[in-house]
Design a protein around this motif. Structure first.
Motif, PDB file in Angstrom:
ATOM      1  N   LYS A   1       0.972  -1.007   0.190  1.00 49.31           N
ATOM      2  CA  LYS A   1       0.049  -0.068  -0.047  1.00 49.31           C
ATOM      3  C   LYS A   1       1.202   1.218   0.187  1.00 49.31           C
ATOM      4  CE  LYS A   1      -3.925   2.308   2.266  1.00 49.31           C
ATOM      5  NZ  LYS A   1      -4.759   2.396   3.456  1.00 49.31           N
ATOM      6  N   ALA A   2       1.962   1.198   0.715  1.00 46.56           N
ATOM      7  CA  ALA A   2       2.694   2.464   0.615  1.00 46.56           C
ATOM      8  C   ALA A   2       3.512   2.668  -0.456  1.00 46.56           C
ATOM      9  CB  ALA A   2       3.820   2.156   2.249  1.00 46.56           C
ATOM     10  N   PHE A   3       3.895   1.631  -1.161  1.00 47.84           N
ATOM     11  CA  PHE A   3       4.677   1.299  -2.507  1.00 47.84           C
ATOM     12  C   PHE A   3       3.637   2.173  -3.507  1.00 47.84           C
ATOM     13  CE2 PHE A   3       5.207  -0.112  -6.788  1.00 47.84           C
ATOM     14  CZ  PHE A   3       6.329   0.197  -6.938  1.00 47.84           C
ATOM     15  N   SER A   4       2.407   1.757  -3.461  1.00 45.46           N
ATOM     16  CA  SER A   4       1.426   2.206  -4.429  1.00 45.46           C
ATOM     17  C   SER A   4       1.343   3.755  -4.355  1.00 45.46           C
ATOM     18  CB  SER A   4       0.249   1.489  -4.304  1.00 45.46           C
ATOM     19  OG  SER A   4      -0.867   1.852  -5.398  1.00 45.46           O
ATOM     20  N   THR A   5       1.050   4.281  -3.140  1.00 45.19           N
ATOM     21  CA  THR A   5       0.983   5.646  -2.661  1.00 45.19           C
ATOM     22  C   THR A   5       1.856   6.438  -3.215  1.00 45.19           C
ATOM     23  OG1 THR A   5      -0.483   4.805  -0.691  1.00 45.19           O
ATOM     24  CG2 THR A   5       0.636   7.195  -0.697  1.00 45.19           C
ATOM     25  N   GLU A   6       3.178   5.985  -2.907  1.00 40.67           N
ATOM     26  CA  GLU A   6       4.371   6.779  -3.384  1.00 40.67           C
ATOM     27  C   GLU A   6       4.685   6.626  -4.814  1.00 40.67           C
ATOM     28  OE1 GLU A   6       6.312   8.627  -1.788  1.00 40.67           O
ATOM     29  OE2 GLU A   6       5.040   8.112   0.031  1.00 40.67           O
ATOM     30  N   PHE A   7       4.371   5.498  -5.441  1.00 43.95           N
ATOM     31  CA  PHE A   7       4.524   5.508  -7.024  1.00 43.95           C
ATOM     32  C   PHE A   7       3.497   6.379  -7.636  1.00 43.95           C
ATOM     33  CE2 PHE A   7       4.130   3.295 -11.046  1.00 43.95           C
ATOM     34  CZ  PHE A   7       5.475   3.420 -11.393  1.00 43.95           C
ATOM     35  N   ASP A   8       2.273   6.556  -7.091  1.00 46.68           N
ATOM     36  CA  ASP A   8       1.122   7.141  -7.896  1.00 46.68           C
ATOM     37  C   ASP A   8       1.578   8.485  -7.886  1.00 46.68           C
ATOM     38  OD1 ASP A   8      -0.372   5.035  -8.102  1.00 46.68           O
ATOM     39  OD2 ASP A   8      -1.841   5.400  -6.675  1.00 46.68           O
ATOM     40  N   LEU A   9       2.533   9.078  -7.135  1.00 50.94           N
ATOM     41  CA  LEU A   9       3.247  10.482  -7.254  1.00 50.94           C
ATOM     42  C   LEU A   9       3.611  10.812  -8.768  1.00 50.94           C
ATOM     43  CD1 LEU A   9       4.817  10.866  -4.050  1.00 50.94           C
ATOM     44  CD2 LEU A   9       2.635  11.651  -4.698  1.00 50.94           C
ATOM     45  N   ILE A  10       3.690   9.806  -9.556  1.00 49.83           N
ATOM     46  CA  ILE A  10       4.343  10.061 -10.898  1.00 49.83           C
ATOM     47  C   ILE A  10       3.260  10.811 -11.713  1.00 49.83           C
ATOM     48  CG2 ILE A  10       5.972   8.129 -10.855  1.00 49.83           C
ATOM     49  CD1 ILE A  10       3.842   6.656 -12.708  1.00 49.83           C
ATOM     50  N   TYR A  11       1.946  10.512 -11.059  1.00 48.83           N
ATOM     51  CA  TYR A  11       0.689  11.094 -12.009  1.00 48.83           C
ATOM     52  C   TYR A  11       0.579  12.815 -11.583  1.00 48.83           C
ATOM     53  CZ  TYR A  11      -0.071   6.388 -12.896  1.00 48.83           C
ATOM     54  OH  TYR A  11       0.154   5.039 -13.114  1.00 48.83           O
ATOM     55  N   ASP A  12       1.510  12.996 -10.486  1.00 48.88           N
ATOM     56  CA  ASP A  12       1.361  14.337 -10.446  1.00 48.88           C
ATOM     57  C   ASP A  12       2.309  15.279 -10.775  1.00 48.88           C
ATOM     58  OD1 ASP A  12      -0.918  13.404  -8.527  1.00 48.88           O
ATOM     59  OD2 ASP A  12       0.526  13.560  -6.847  1.00 48.88           O
ATOM     60  N   ASP A  13       2.013  16.607 -10.944  1.00 43.93           N
ATOM     61  CA  ASP A  13       2.919  17.584 -11.345  1.00 43.93           C
ATOM     62  C   ASP A  13       3.827  18.063 -10.370  1.00 43.93           C
ATOM     63  OD1 ASP A  13       1.677  19.651 -10.027  1.00 43.93           O
ATOM     64  OD2 ASP A  13       0.510  20.378 -11.742  1.00 43.93           O
ATOM     65  N   SER A  14       4.773  18.836 -10.745  1.00 44.38           N
ATOM     66  CA  SER A  14       5.773  19.302  -9.733  1.00 44.38           C
ATOM     67  C   SER A  14       5.189  20.105  -8.207  1.00 44.38           C
ATOM     68  CB  SER A  14       6.841  20.282 -10.161  1.00 44.38           C
ATOM     69  OG  SER A  14       6.368  21.275 -10.575  1.00 44.38           O
ATOM     70  N   SER A  15       3.907  20.672  -8.598  1.00 49.56           N
ATOM     71  CA  SER A  15       3.513  21.238  -7.398  1.00 49.56           C
ATOM     72  C   SER A  15       2.322  20.134  -6.554  1.00 49.56           C
ATOM     73  CB  SER A  15       2.683  22.212  -7.850  1.00 49.56           C
ATOM     74  OG  SER A  15       1.478  21.846  -8.841  1.00 49.56           O
ATOM     75  N   GLY A  16       2.475  19.144  -6.972  1.00 47.02           N
ATOM     76  CA  GLY A  16       1.592  18.013  -6.436  1.00 47.02           C
ATOM     77  C   GLY A  16       0.209  17.873  -6.956  1.00 47.02           C
ATOM     78  N   LYS A  17      -0.225  18.480  -8.094  1.00 49.55           N
ATOM     79  CA  LYS A  17      -1.540  18.445  -8.727  1.00 49.55           C
ATOM     80  C   LYS A  17      -1.649  17.266  -9.488  1.00 49.55           C
ATOM     81  CE  LYS A  17      -2.838  23.078  -7.432  1.00 49.55           C
ATOM     82  NZ  LYS A  17      -2.097  24.260  -7.477  1.00 49.55           N
TER      83      LYS A  17
END
Length: 153
Positions: free
Chosen positions: A79-95
């Motif tokens: 679950k932690a891995f998935s949460t972190e990896f999903d950051l690839i879908y965000d831009d540099s501001s976290g959106k």
């Protein structure tokens, strides 16, 4: 990124000391050369698709997977891995980025390749001094200051 450098520093601390003459010539340890070469390769694969935060996150995930694969007492929390990896879908501001299916697939392909490169590099680096590598990871996990932690607690 902090995790990776702690492991490299620990491996260097365990390495035999060198003479003042060798120190003066600024010999760069193999572990550092390996890490820098891997980082350059990862950046070239990711081109302008990812920012430095994404790159650091992917390298942290690859490093932690290498630790879990080579050091006893470490496991990946899916679950932690998935949460972190999903950051690839965000831009540099976290959106969240507005991506169509093709763009999403390309982002995933590049991120997976970069993380695999980081994993392979970290496994190779661990071979320089496996005990120091695992000790540094144990310290990193226990100090609680690292970001992108995906190990089970």
């Amino acid at each position: 990124m902090v995790i990776r450098y702690l492991c490299i520093i620990a491996a260097l601390a365990a390495a035999p000391s060198v003479s003042a003459q060798t120190k003066a010539s600024a010999v760069v340890p193999d572990a550092i050369k390996m890490d820098l070469a891997a980082t350059d390769a990862i950046r070239s694969v990711l081109d302008d698709t990812f920012d430095e935060g994404h790159i650091a996150m992917l390298q942290a995930l690859g490093h932690q997977q290498a630790v879990a694969s080579t050091c006893s007492g470490f496991e990946i929390d899916p679950k932690a891995f998935s949460t972190e990896f999903d950051l690839i879908y965000d831009d540099s501001s976290g959106k969240p980025r507005n991506l169509d299916a093709s763009q999403r697939a390309e982002i995933e392909r590049k991120a997976t390749l970069a993380m695999g490169m980081a994993l392979g590099a970290q496994i190779a680096i661990s071979a320089n001094d496996h005990q120091a590598f695992c000790q540094a990871a144990t310290q990193e996990r226990s100090n609680g200051k690292a970001t992108h932690l995906i190990w089970t607690k």
